[in-house]
Design a protein around this motif. Structure first.
Motif, PDB file in Angstrom:
ATOM      1  N   TRP A  42       0.817  -1.213   0.000  1.00 36.48           N
ATOM      2  CA  TRP A  42       0.000   0.000   0.000  1.00 36.48           C
ATOM      3  C   TRP A  42       0.849   1.261   0.000  1.00 36.48           C
ATOM      4  N   ILE A  43       1.953   1.265   0.746  1.00 34.66           N
ATOM      5  CA  ILE A  43       2.837   2.434   0.745  1.00 34.66           C
ATOM      6  C   ILE A  43       3.379   2.683  -0.658  1.00 34.66           C
ATOM      7  N   GLY A  44       3.743   1.624  -1.365  1.00 33.48           N
ATOM      8  CA  GLY A  44       4.246   1.772  -2.727  1.00 33.48           C
ATOM      9  C   GLY A  44       3.199   2.358  -3.658  1.00 33.48           C
ATOM     10  N   ILE A  45       1.957   1.906  -3.517  1.00 37.08           N
ATOM     11  CA  ILE A  45       0.881   2.427  -4.369  1.00 37.08           C
ATOM     12  C   ILE A  45       0.711   3.920  -4.152  1.00 37.08           C
ATOM     13  N   GLY A  46       0.907   4.375  -2.928  1.00 40.77           N
ATOM     14  CA  GLY A  46       0.730   5.789  -2.629  1.00 40.77           C
ATOM     15  C   GLY A  46       1.798   6.703  -3.181  1.00 40.77           C
ATOM     16  N   HIS A  47       2.841   6.145  -3.791  1.00 39.79           N
ATOM     17  CA  HIS A  47       3.940   6.990  -4.271  1.00 39.79           C
ATOM     18  C   HIS A  47       3.612   7.758  -5.541  1.00 39.79           C
ATOM     19  N   ALA A  48       2.744   7.218  -6.362  1.00 43.83           N
ATOM     20  CA  ALA A  48       2.505   7.851  -7.661  1.00 43.83           C
ATOM     21  C   ALA A  48       1.876   9.227  -7.512  1.00 43.83           C
ATOM     22  N   GLY A  49       1.031   9.395  -6.497  1.00 49.10           N
ATOM     23  CA  GLY A  49       0.367  10.677  -6.324  1.00 49.10           C
ATOM     24  C   GLY A  49       1.332  11.816  -6.108  1.00 49.10           C
ATOM     25  N   THR A  50       2.307  11.606  -5.216  1.00 51.60           N
ATOM     26  CA  THR A  50       3.284  12.658  -4.949  1.00 51.60           C
ATOM     27  C   THR A  50       4.184  12.888  -6.153  1.00 51.60           C
TER      28      THR A  50
END
Length: 465
Positions: free
Chosen positions: A98-106
């Motif tokens: 889940w942390i990895g998935i959240g990287h694209a937004g930033t």
């Protein structure tokens, strides 16, 4: 014959070998048409049966997650398959995923903004929201994994009479600081970008309650020159703060593994390898979710083939980095002369979990190679399938790193086959339900595409055509 607003551009008559770049936004739109089409999704468009069905399924999965969590609190972590020597299992696998998935937004919002990449405009708002929801899901799993999550505050560095101070040399503490900082900056960045659009919804809303809510969220925005000046300054500063977090957050997650002596974890290239994997999975998730929404809400004019093509190129680039990382792991294991590292490499490829290793190679190395072909990058159905495969592969990669590295450690008498229980899968699927529930609420209550940033592109696009 005029082209329908929602048709893809016809490239069949273009000679072979001719480079054709789709526009960032389809020509012919005005400030009013952009505002009307995006704000209507929130304010005037009836709630579709598809949205109701999707929300119902997501909310049901969320309730399953809450039930599983309540049962976990009542019975303890023994309901999971987690055991010695596999002390880290599904909860940590899900956390890192889940942390990895959240990287694209930033990356899409901050880094591409600083690099003046206009194609980010139609997807940045959605990617930022996806980041917040993914980090929210990720943050739950370390707490649940504690065993006694109601005592989580013992881990915080505050003066107390029990003299329980965390070890600041542990990367797990760095992890807590990094994730909370990342979440804080991301939500500020996301909300700052929403303010001009909240004023638009406030002025267009017919419902008194909606006017009050959107008016409060607009923070008194009137679109004056002073407001725009302060907004642009604050937005740029937040982008500058968020950019280092792209590298720092998942680097520190990688240090959780690299600082250990476990074979397969103790490698110096883990931080950059984890960052590349995070961008890889994050862009894949953006594409997986945006393609159906683009079709369902008729947003082909705003999320064009150029956006999909550029995201596919990022997935291809980071997928190539992942392939290099997998090859480097094998090389380092044999070049080091460390018999434990060598055995781990053999165990991954030929051991009891060989199915997961070869599946991740197929998903993360083989599948992205199709993106070398422009015909695949411009085929929406093919892109959706590839992105979905990448998401599955990145979860498998976390499974391989965590479980295979631990289930056969230095002491053969402690070796054990890890078998997840129904509760492991329940928490994984339930977290997907939490993520999708938040996503459905977001696309129904807030504009998923930045209205004011698209309006800035209208004039330029019309001039070029």
């Amino acid at each position: 014959m005029s082209q329908s607003p929602h048709d893809e551009p016809d490239l069949t008559g273009v000679p072979q070998g001719t480079a054709v770049e789709s526009p960032v936004i389809q020509p012919g739109h005005t400030y009013a048409s952009v505002t009307d089409q995006i704000s209507a999704i929130v304010l005037t468009r009836p709630t579709s049966h598809g949205w109701i069905f999707g929300f119902a399924v997501s909310f049901t999965l969320l309730m399953v997650f809450l039930y599983a969590t309540a049962y976990l609190f009542a019975k303890g972590v023994g309901i999971w398959g987690t055991t010695i020597p596999v002390g880290w299992a599904f909860p940590i696998v899900n956390f890192v995923w889940w942390i990895g998935i959240g990287h694209a937004g930033t990356l899409i919002s901050a880094v591409l903004l600083l690099l003046h990449q206009e194609w980010r405009t139609s997807i940045n708002r959605f990617a930022e929201a996806m980041t917040l929801f993914a980090v929210s899901c990720a943050g739950l799993f370390p707490l649940l994994h504690l065993g006694r999550p109601w005592l989580f505050y013992w881990l915080l560095p505050y003066p107390n009479t029990m003299d329980l101070w965390p070890n600041f040399r542990s990367p797990l503490i760095w992890d807590a600081f990094a994730v909370t900082t990342y979440f804080t900056v991301s939500i500020l960045f996301w909300y700052a970008g929403l303010i001009p659009d909240m004023s638009t919804l406030r002025d267009r809303a017919r419902n008194r309650l909606a006017q009050l809510v959107y008016g409060m969220m607009a923070l008194g925005w009137r679109g004056s020159a002073a407001h725009w000046h302060r907004y642009e300054t604050a937005y740029l500063l937040l982008a500058g703060l968020a950019t280092p977090l792209v590298a720092s957050v998942h680097s520190i997650v990688g240090m959780d593994f690299a600082a250990a002596l476990v074979p397969g974890w103790h490698t110096t290239f883990s931080p950059p390898f984890f960052v590349a994997g995070a961008i890889f999975s994050g862009f894949a998730m953006v594409m997986t979710l945006m393609i159906p929404l683009r079709w369902a809400y008729g947003l082909q004019d705003f999320v064009t083939l150029r956006h999909l093509d550029n995201m596919a190129k990022v997935i291809l680039a980071t997928g190539s980095m992942m392939a290099y990382g997998y090859a480097a792991e094998v090389f380092f294991a044999y070049y080091s002369g460390n018999k434990y590292e060598r055995y781990l490499t053999v165990n991954r490829a030929l051991g009891p979990y060989a199915w997961s290793y070869w599946s991740l190679i197929a998903c993360n190395v083989v599948a992205p190679q199709f993106l070398w072909f422009q015909s695949v990058r411009r085929n929406v159905s093919a892109l959706f399938i590839v992105s979905l495969i990448v998401n599955i592969g990145m979860w498998l990669e976390r499974f391989v790193i965590v479980v295979i590295s631990l289930h056969r450690d230095f002491l053969p008498s402690s070796w054990r086959i890890y078998s997840p229980t129904i509760w492991d899968f329940t928490h994984l699927i339930g977290s997907v339900g939490l993520f999708l529930t938040l996503l459905f609420l977001f696309i129904r209550l807030l504009p998923m595409i930045s209205i004011f940033e698209l309006r800035e592109l209208v004039h330029k696009t019309n001039e070029e055509t």
